[in-house]
Design a protein around this motif. Sequence first.
Motif, PDB file in Angstrom:
ATOM      1  N   ALA A  62       0.537 -11.529   3.511  1.00 26.96           N
ATOM      2  CA  ALA A  62       1.853 -12.153   3.390  1.00 26.96           C
ATOM      3  C   ALA A  62       2.292 -12.235   1.935  1.00 26.96           C
ATOM      4  O   ALA A  62       3.448 -11.943   1.594  1.00 26.96           O
ATOM      5  N   ILE A  63       1.369 -12.615   1.069  1.00 27.14           N
ATOM      6  CA  ILE A  63       1.700 -12.744  -0.348  1.00 27.14           C
ATOM      7  C   ILE A  63       2.118 -11.391  -0.923  1.00 27.14           C
ATOM      8  O   ILE A  63       3.125 -11.268  -1.623  1.00 27.14           O
ATOM      9  N   GLY A  68       6.147  -7.227  -2.530  1.00 30.00           N
ATOM     10  CA  GLY A  68       6.674  -5.880  -2.337  1.00 30.00           C
ATOM     11  C   GLY A  68       8.132  -5.890  -1.912  1.00 30.00           C
ATOM     12  O   GLY A  68       8.932  -5.057  -2.371  1.00 30.00           O
ATOM     13  N   THR A  69       8.479  -6.825  -1.023  1.00 25.25           N
ATOM     14  CA  THR A  69       9.871  -6.927  -0.579  1.00 25.25           C
ATOM     15  C   THR A  69      10.787  -7.289  -1.738  1.00 25.25           C
ATOM     16  O   THR A  69      11.894  -6.738  -1.875  1.00 25.25           O
ATOM     17  N   PHE A 103       2.162   6.894  -3.443  1.00 24.07           N
ATOM     18  CA  PHE A 103       1.055   7.514  -4.169  1.00 24.07           C
ATOM     19  C   PHE A 103       0.126   6.452  -4.752  1.00 24.07           C
ATOM     20  O   PHE A 103      -1.094   6.498  -4.562  1.00 24.07           O
ATOM     21  N   VAL A 104       0.689   5.479  -5.446  1.00 27.99           N
ATOM     22  CA  VAL A 104      -0.137   4.445  -6.069  1.00 27.99           C
ATOM     23  C   VAL A 104      -0.799   3.564  -5.007  1.00 27.99           C
ATOM     24  O   VAL A 104      -1.973   3.191  -5.133  1.00 27.99           O
ATOM     25  N   SER A 105      -0.078   3.229  -3.950  1.00 27.67           N
ATOM     26  CA  SER A 105      -0.653   2.350  -2.922  1.00 27.67           C
ATOM     27  C   SER A 105      -1.824   3.011  -2.208  1.00 27.67           C
ATOM     28  O   SER A 105      -2.789   2.335  -1.839  1.00 27.67           O
ATOM     29  N   SER A 113      -2.328  -3.002  -1.849  1.00 31.11           N
ATOM     30  CA  SER A 113      -1.551  -1.776  -1.673  1.00 31.11           C
ATOM     31  C   SER A 113      -0.229  -2.039  -0.964  1.00 31.11           C
ATOM     32  O   SER A 113       0.704  -1.233  -1.066  1.00 31.11           O
ATOM     33  N   TYR A 114      -0.134  -3.165  -0.237  1.00 29.49           N
ATOM     34  CA  TYR A 114       1.106  -3.476   0.468  1.00 29.49           C
ATOM     35  C   TYR A 114       2.257  -3.724  -0.494  1.00 29.49           C
ATOM     36  O   TYR A 114       3.421  -3.538  -0.134  1.00 29.49           O
TER      37      TYR A 114
END
Length: 689
Positions: A62-63, A68-69, A103-105, A113-114
Amino acid sequence: MNKLLTALRFERSALLFSFNSFAAAMLALYVGFSIGLPRPYWAMMTAYIVSHPLAGAVRSKAIFRLCGTLVGTTVALLLVPPLVDSPVLLCLVIALWIGACLFVSLLDRTPRSYVLMLAGYTAAIIAFPSVNTPDQIFDVAVARFEEISIGIVCATVVHSLIFPRPVGGPLVARLTSWLSSADQWALDVLHERSATETDRERRQLAAAETEIHLLSKHLPFDTSNLREITNVVHALHTRTLVLIPIIDGLNDRLSALRADGHALSPEVADLIEQVATWIAGGADRNGAEPLIAELRSVAAATPHDADWATLLSASLLTRLVDLVDTLGDSHTLLDHVRRNKPLSAELAELVDTKEHRPLHRDYGMALLSAGAASIAVLLSCALWIMSGWRDGAAAAMIAAVVCCFFATMDDPKPTIASFGIFNLVALPIAAVFQFTVMPQVNDFPMLVLVLAPILLPMGVYMAAPRTLVPAMAMITGFCNALALQETLSHQDFADFLNVNMALFVGVFIALWVTGFMRTISVDTSARRLLRHNWRDLAHHARAGASAEPVALAGRLLDRLTLLTPKLAAVSQSGELRGVDVLHDLRIGMNLVTLQKASPDFDTTTRDLTERALNGVGEHFSTRSNGRIVDAPPGLLADIDHALHAITELPPSTAKLAGLSAMVGLRGNLFPKAVAYQAAGLLSMKGPSA
């Protein structure tokens, strides 16, 4: 009876998970309606996407999802206003952003990674529908961020408060089971049980290691009290990690002795029995020290002119020291986790020491996946722009989401196809609800009642990994097609069909591009992993300073977890026939041991050791470049020279470690060489050594 109880427990946990997920989705939908969000169904979908059977996994993700959002929303706000009059350039920049984030994730492979994966496709979700109304981009971005955030928060709260299923319980249960299986594997090796049985045990333990590692990543966010002793759990996992190469090394040396027809000396056989008795009795750390002292004493008495069988026995005793030391620490740490038993000063120091465990990174596949995502988005945008399709933005959005979601797979095509098919299955169900049921719904309680019979059964299937993708496709397809608005308004059939057809076009484009440039065979994937192993071994053989054993073992074991099912799936022909997936791990641990011990050797011995290690590096460098060749005879001579020099050293811990590692290297690289002789170089081939 036991199977029935297990099935009932699974059904109960799946029902609770489905209930929690439904409750979180309805709470998110209610909040979205209450504050007047334009698309509250996004909050409902997000609650389902975030949900996980383990509360700690929901909280940790969630964090990162929120971060990311936020990043994706910010990028959309920065890109759309200046580039809205250049749609081709805007699409190109968004596609490149998605590819770079993916690519990075893919190189991370942890919950972190999220952040970038969501940052990538969130920008597309916000930017593409806003190109027709760029003056409203800020309002759209804020609304979309609110909708997604509400879904994340609601899922986190519900799964944390209502019948939470902590990570700690399953993690401790798996660690307990793992350590018990390791005990049994060690006993099977020491009692010389069948190779088939021990081989199955070692593969299962190796496969479970990465799963435990990834599960432990969620522990700091858990709802159980184990969150407070995260460092202890990590220390325990660190010790169990090196048990696999230790026990496998024991098996390797005992197999070599048996293959040459050498009988163990009565003294060594008695020590093996003592170790087996100690393990069977619970591997108590208090009884380990006298046993370790006796093992070291007998190993140190190895004469400098010892024959090959005696050297193998000395190496075996050194591995037994490692086994007793590591197994004793592991059981003590597990007792502390389960029963809060006190730790010794040495173990307390181990708990305070944080060792980094890197996982496998495949830059080539990450780049291919990123390229496939960018091209799929660009093709969807091209179709949208050239056709003037009003809802074509949805195709580009879903292409980005699908390419990112399934990028970790060797062959994502079947999963993407399954996702598309089950989305299609959900469409008529949503149509019936949209045009026959929804017109009769006048308030929120009634809406909850009509949605429950559909969403609750689907949620049960989300709890099982095998049915997760079809269930998730059904739920997201149903929720998205239903498109619940702030006033419970109802769309006409043409709009309903147009929007949903755009989604299937996006899935089809993602499927086509993935199949064209991203899919690789299982055989190719296995070869890539093996080449990565050989490149690592070449690097560590030539390195001037030693690697951390936990770091190298972690990376090799991670690849082993990825390799095992692939080797079982390919036809065992040609170069992959009879591949021993732990062979590289044994060599890697021997290289680490030699690199640590060699600084304590005299100059001549150190030079000979470095010469042998450089030869090992050359050999694995050749293999990593695609030439699958046996180790050259000259390397055998270098290893024998170094081995002879090590036997001439005065007794010390470094000598025992170096002797054991060099014997291990010789046996693994030259299993069919004639037995070592103190006289020097060998020229004849003989039975397995």
